[in-house]
Design a protein around this motif. Structure first.
Motif, PDB file in Angstrom:
ATOM      1  N   PRO A  48       0.893  83.427  26.900  1.00 15.07           N
ATOM      2  CA  PRO A  48      -0.282  83.194  25.930  1.00 15.07           C
ATOM      3  C   PRO A  48      -0.948  84.109  25.826  1.00 15.07           C
ATOM      4  O   PRO A  48      -2.169  85.362  26.174  1.00 15.07           O
ATOM      5  N   PRO A  49      -1.992  83.752  24.343  1.00 16.18           N
ATOM      6  CA  PRO A  49      -2.775  84.349  24.041  1.00 16.18           C
ATOM      7  C   PRO A  49      -4.390  85.038  24.116  1.00 16.18           C
ATOM      8  O   PRO A  49      -5.180  85.348  24.810  1.00 16.18           O
ATOM      9  N   VAL A  50      -4.594  83.486  24.998  1.00 16.38           N
ATOM     10  CA  VAL A  50      -5.795  83.777  25.616  1.00 16.38           C
ATOM     11  C   VAL A  50      -5.052  82.385  26.889  1.00 16.38           C
ATOM     12  O   VAL A  50      -4.412  81.754  27.301  1.00 16.38           O
ATOM     13  N   ARG A  51      -6.614  82.012  27.699  1.00 13.97           N
ATOM     14  CA  ARG A  51      -6.077  81.700  28.821  1.00 13.97           C
ATOM     15  C   ARG A  51      -6.200  79.579  28.528  1.00 13.97           C
ATOM     16  O   ARG A  51      -6.476  79.458  27.290  1.00 13.97           O
ATOM     17  N   PHE A  52      -6.245  79.423  29.561  1.00 12.29           N
ATOM     18  CA  PHE A  52      -5.055  77.521  28.538  1.00 12.29           C
ATOM     19  C   PHE A  52      -5.909  76.623  30.224  1.00 12.29           C
ATOM     20  O   PHE A  52      -5.142  77.071  30.966  1.00 12.29           O
ATOM     21  N   SER A  53      -5.188  75.373  30.161  1.00 13.73           N
ATOM     22  CA  SER A  53      -5.268  74.382  31.303  1.00 13.73           C
ATOM     23  C   SER A  53      -4.203  73.601  30.334  1.00 13.73           C
ATOM     24  O   SER A  53      -4.892  72.981  29.079  1.00 13.73           O
ATOM     25  N   TRP A  54      -3.042  72.799  31.110  1.00 12.74           N
ATOM     26  CA  TRP A  54      -2.210  71.621  30.609  1.00 12.74           C
ATOM     27  C   TRP A  54      -3.235  70.493  31.701  1.00 12.74           C
ATOM     28  O   TRP A  54      -2.460  71.083  32.979  1.00 12.74           O
ATOM     29  N   PHE A  55      -3.186  69.502  31.597  1.00  9.66           N
ATOM     30  CA  PHE A  55      -3.560  68.426  32.343  1.00  9.66           C
ATOM     31  C   PHE A  55      -3.071  67.222  31.527  1.00  9.66           C
ATOM     32  O   PHE A  55      -2.505  66.758  31.123  1.00  9.66           O
ATOM     33  N   SER A  56      -2.126  66.721  33.082  1.00  9.71           N
ATOM     34  CA  SER A  56      -1.655  65.306  33.239  1.00  9.71           C
ATOM     35  C   SER A  56      -2.617  64.091  33.182  1.00  9.71           C
ATOM     36  O   SER A  56      -3.777  64.331  33.611  1.00  9.71           O
ATOM     37  N   ILE A  57      -2.631  62.827  32.036  1.00  5.29           N
ATOM     38  CA  ILE A  57      -2.989  62.367  32.287  1.00  5.29           C
ATOM     39  C   ILE A  57      -2.252  60.724  32.460  1.00  5.29           C
ATOM     40  O   ILE A  57      -1.341  60.703  32.131  1.00  5.29           O
ATOM     41  N   GLY A  58      -3.506  60.105  33.151  1.00  6.57           N
ATOM     42  CA  GLY A  58      -1.858  58.476  32.846  1.00  6.57           C
ATOM     43  C   GLY A  58      -2.227  58.323  34.312  1.00  6.57           C
ATOM     44  O   GLY A  58      -2.906  58.905  35.100  1.00  6.57           O
ATOM     45  N   SER A  59      -0.871  57.955  34.647  1.00  7.27           N
ATOM     46  CA  SER A  59      -0.304  57.899  36.321  1.00  7.27           C
ATOM     47  C   SER A  59      -0.474  59.214  36.411  1.00  7.27           C
ATOM     48  O   SER A  59      -0.341  58.990  37.693  1.00  7.27           O
ATOM     49  N   GLN A  60       0.358  60.153  36.143  1.00  8.09           N
ATOM     50  CA  GLN A  60       0.691  61.460  36.748  1.00  8.09           C
ATOM     51  C   GLN A  60      -1.086  61.898  37.326  1.00  8.09           C
ATOM     52  O   GLN A  60      -1.634  62.548  38.206  1.00  8.09           O
ATOM     53  N   GLY A  61      -1.664  62.097  36.322  1.00  7.48           N
ATOM     54  CA  GLY A  61      -3.288  62.149  36.729  1.00  7.48           C
ATOM     55  C   GLY A  61      -3.740  61.763  37.916  1.00  7.48           C
ATOM     56  O   GLY A  61      -4.777  61.881  38.368  1.00  7.48           O
ATOM     57  N   ARG A  62      -3.398  60.299  37.501  1.00  3.40           N
ATOM     58  CA  ARG A  62      -3.591  59.376  38.565  1.00  3.40           C
ATOM     59  C   ARG A  62      -3.317  59.961  40.319  1.00  3.40           C
ATOM     60  O   ARG A  62      -3.179  59.081  41.368  1.00  3.40           O
ATOM     61  N   LYS A  63      -1.858  60.328  40.149  1.00  2.00           N
ATOM     62  CA  LYS A  63      -1.291  60.644  40.986  1.00  2.00           C
ATOM     63  C   LYS A  63      -0.391  59.088  41.387  1.00  2.00           C
ATOM     64  O   LYS A  63      -0.772  59.280  42.926  1.00  2.00           O
ATOM     65  N   GLU A  64      -0.548  58.975  40.764  1.00  4.16           N
ATOM     66  CA  GLU A  64       0.698  56.992  40.683  1.00  4.16           C
ATOM     67  C   GLU A  64       1.695  56.750  40.460  1.00  4.16           C
ATOM     68  O   GLU A  64       1.988  56.360  40.417  1.00  4.16           O
ATOM     69  N   GLN A  65       2.397  58.571  39.850  1.00  2.00           N
ATOM     70  CA  GLN A  65       3.436  57.867  38.957  1.00  2.00           C
ATOM     71  C   GLN A  65       4.469  58.550  40.130  1.00  2.00           C
ATOM     72  O   GLN A  65       5.441  59.947  40.806  1.00  2.00           O
ATOM     73  N   LEU A  66       5.471  57.555  40.235  1.00  2.00           N
ATOM     74  CA  LEU A  66       6.710  57.820  41.887  1.00  2.00           C
ATOM     75  C   LEU A  66       8.051  58.013  40.709  1.00  2.00           C
ATOM     76  O   LEU A  66       9.219  57.786  41.199  1.00  2.00           O
ATOM     77  N   LEU A  67       8.277  56.761  39.758  1.00  3.32           N
ATOM     78  CA  LEU A  67       9.384  56.440  38.927  1.00  3.32           C
ATOM     79  C   LEU A  67       9.680  57.495  37.816  1.00  3.32           C
ATOM     80  O   LEU A  67       8.722  58.203  37.179  1.00  3.32           O
ATOM     81  N   PHE A  68      10.418  57.853  37.244  1.00 11.08           N
ATOM     82  CA  PHE A  68      10.748  57.940  36.092  1.00 11.08           C
ATOM     83  C   PHE A  68       9.859  57.324  34.496  1.00 11.08           C
ATOM     84  O   PHE A  68      10.627  56.832  33.844  1.00 11.08           O
ATOM     85  N   THR A  69       8.562  57.278  34.361  1.00  9.67           N
ATOM     86  CA  THR A  69       8.382  57.188  33.243  1.00  9.67           C
ATOM     87  C   THR A  69       7.192  57.563  32.277  1.00  9.67           C
ATOM     88  O   THR A  69       7.766  58.764  32.666  1.00  9.67           O
ATOM     89  N   ASP A  70       6.299  57.645  31.290  1.00 14.84           N
ATOM     90  CA  ASP A  70       6.065  58.083  29.963  1.00 14.84           C
ATOM     91  C   ASP A  70       5.698  59.536  30.935  1.00 14.84           C
ATOM     92  O   ASP A  70       5.156  59.763  31.739  1.00 14.84           O
TER      93      ASP A  70
END
Length: 637
Positions: free
Chosen positions: A359-381
């Motif tokens: 990458p040309p500069v530093r970056f961060s990838w953020f999960s949001i929604g159920s992934q961001g809340r660590k509540e995703q157990l199934l194949f969802t969006d």
């Protein structure tokens, strides 16, 4: 310590696990022994390679980050917040710290002496169970954290079981090294080295007499107390502690703690009068608790393509199903699932960077929604956004083009893994959600200061963000922006509260389930929009109103709210339990029907699950009243 401070600490501890399982006298003993530490922001409590402290820790206020070095990269593996324990390594391992603990905010930490707490857990299996699970789940890669290779004392790697083995009999080395007490220490030490084993059982006709460990060699031979030409029976520990073949993890750990040892001898009937059948090491216990997720994460890191990542994700579905069947606490499953999901995202990004170049500069990838809340157990969006460092105006488009190419390829890989790119395109591949830090700072400021410009999905998704990859510093800077804006955000919080109350009702006027009346989901119950998201939205707006950082998970948010607002504690605790019930029903239905579990045919639920589902809806009305009163919602009504 004065009794007044000890009483304050005791009152705090009894509201948190595992201390809530202790007696008044035990809490008093602990509280009187505690040291209170004040850490400034970015101050380190311990780091990788430091000698173990004689204490473990509880966050009294603030937020900590626990990180390790994996594949030459510093990886965040845990974020202990108020009431959570960390630094448990002195209980379960003997070598130096394998992680670094750093304060991300100004923090107050309670330091509890291990020596004071050991006698308590030696007679309290509930507390021991909690500490074991906490240690294992916060040790992202168990073998690395134990400071050894992938093998246990048996020389084998635990890569086959697809379940948490904490509640089962242990796997252990069934081919231990057996030696005679008449052999020289040098000879036995050489056998241990050649076999890559940490202990040797001293026996006579396969009946155990004692045990020699690498600790004995260090303390008794390397110090010069005994010559290497002396006989082994001079340095062996005897009698050896023995257990039967079906010993559970909890039982084995309890015996080790009670006797301050690291190995147990397995015999036919559990006594030292019958034949040896194996040996259990301390490492076996930790591998038994968390080996399976750890192995999957190792496989993820080595996966060469999206097809292999998809296969690993299918294996993890089996893990989830088995864990639910064995009644593993859902909060524990969510924690592990969050780490596996993050590992999948990280590997997808790594594969793309290998293709595109650095990458040309530093970056961060953020999960949001159920992934961001660590509540995703199934194949969802999949939902995400990307933040990159600010660059000069004339370079911004070139940098953005790189990250858009990266994001598009990552989203494609994750789609092949099984996470569909949601129909609303709230992913980093959308140019609107792949921007510089300054642009994101302006974006969040706009959402907070001018609420209502965007639909409810914005609040649902973007204010439940969790870093999945990249620079932790960018996450910290984003937190500073968001929580600074929240200082004067009554209108925004009222907006979120009003949006929460707009969710479709789960029950009719006559207390019957509100099922879909038309479309492809006709006569099905939408457990996501009519039940789960009521609790998710309520927990979010309430926790944001208290400016609490670092807690995204809905269950944990309600637990925290119960402590912040004692007068509503019962409602919040009921809501926390309701969320667990609803999430479990959705997960079970999703696994059974190979779907995301959102729509449920109520007739197929057991009578017990139908009753649990209806009972879980009860706290919603009380939460609505709290939100109406707290945010004066006539402003929006």
């Amino acid at each position: 310590m004065n009794n007044s401070l000890a009483s304050t600490i005791s009152d705090f501890l009894k509201m948190h696990s595992p201390f809530s399982n202790l007696s008044v006298d035990e809490l008093e003993t602990i509280s009187l022994s505690i040291s209170v530490l004040s850490l400034d922001k970015n101050e380190t409590l311990f780091k990788i390679g430091d000698e173990l402290h004689n204490k473990f820790y509880v966050v009294a206020s603030g937020l900590m980050h626990i990180s390790l070095i994996a594949d030459a990269e510093e990886t965040l593996i845990d974020k202990p917040s108020v009431g959570e324990v960390f630094g448990l390594r002195p209980f379960f391992a003997k070598n130096n710290y394998a992680t670094t603990a750093k304060a991300i905010q100004d923090s107050i930490i309670y330091a509890i002496p291990v020596a004071v707490f050991k006698p308590i857990i030696a007679k309290n299996t509930v507390v021991l169970d909690f500490l074991l699970q906490n240690f294992a789940s916060s040790s992202s890669d168990t073998s690395e954290n134990l400071g050894g290779n992938q093998s246990t004392d048996g020389g084998k790697s635990y890569e086959t079981p697809n379940e948490i083995q904490f509640f089962q009999a242990l796997e252990y080395n069934k081919n231990p090294l057996l030696v005679s007490g008449d052999e020289t220490i040098q000879n036995v030490a050489q056998k241990m080295t050649d076999s890559l084993l940490g202990c040797a059982l001293v026996h006579h006709q396969n009946i155990p007499l004692g045990i020699v460990t690498d600790v004995d060699l260090r303390k008794k031979v390397a110090t010069g107390r005994f010559y290497i030409t002396a006989l082994t029976n001079k340095i062996m520990s005897a009698p050896v502690i023995t257990v039967p073949e079906n010993t559970s993890l909890a039982e084995a750990q309890l015996l080790m703690l009670q006797n301050n040892i690291t190995h147990l001898c397995v015999t036919v009937d559990g006594t030292d009068k019958t034949a040896i059948v194996g040996v259990i090491s301390q490492q076996d216990l930790i591998f038994a608790q968390a080996s399976n997720p750890g192995v999957l994460i190792k496989e993820i890191k080595r996966a060469p393509n999206s097809a292999e990542l998809h296969n690993i994700r299918l294996k993890f579905e089996e893990f989830i199903q088995n864990s639910i069947q064995k009644k593993i606490p859902l909060s524990h499953i969510h924690t592990i699932a969050g780490e596996v999901n993050n590992a999948l995202i990280k590997r997808a990004i790594d594969l793309v960077i290998l293709d595109l170049g650095s990458p040309p500069v530093r970056f961060s990838w953020f999960s949001i929604g159920s992934q961001g809340r660590k509540e995703q157990l199934l194949f969802t969006d999949q939902n995400s956004f990307l933040v990159y460092e600010d660059v000069a105006f004339d370079k911004n488009q070139i940098v953005k083009d790189y990250f858009l190419r990266l994001a598009n390829k990552v989203v494609e890989i994750l789609e092949k893994v099984g996470y569909s790119a949601n129909s609303n395109k709230y992913t980093a591949s959308n140019p609107e959600y792949c921007k510089s830090f300054s642009e994101w700072s302006e974006q969040f400021s706009g959402w907070i200061l001018k609420p209502g410009d965007k639909s409810n999905e914005i609040s649902t998704l973007f204010f439940d963000y969790e870093i999945a990859y990249g620079s932790i510093e960018i996450e910290e800077q984003l937190n500073d922006v968001v929580f600074d804006r929240l200082e004067n955000a009554k209108k925004f919080l009222a907006y979120l509260g009003a949006e929460t109350l707009k969710r479709p009702a789960p029950l009719t006027f006559f207390k019957q389930f509100n099922i879909e009346e038309e479309g492809i989901h006709k006569e099905l119950f939408d457990i996501k929009n009519r039940a789960i998201l009521h609790l998710v939205d309520a927990a979010r707006v309430l926790i944001l109103s208290h400016k609490v950082k670092g807690i995204n998970n809905t269950f944990l948010r309600f637990k925290q709210l119960a402590m912040i607002e004692p007068k509503y504690a019962e409602i919040y605790l009921n809501a926390a339990e309701a969320f667990v019930v609803l999430a479990k029903i959705r997960t079970k239905e999703g696994l059974k029907n190979n779907s995301n579990g959102q729509y449920i045919l109520l007739e197929e639920l057991s009578k017990s699950d139908r009753e649990k589902l209806k009972n879980a809806l009860a706290p919603m009305r009380e939460l609505e009243e709290i939100i109406k009163n707290k945010f004066q919602l006539t402003y929006f009504m």
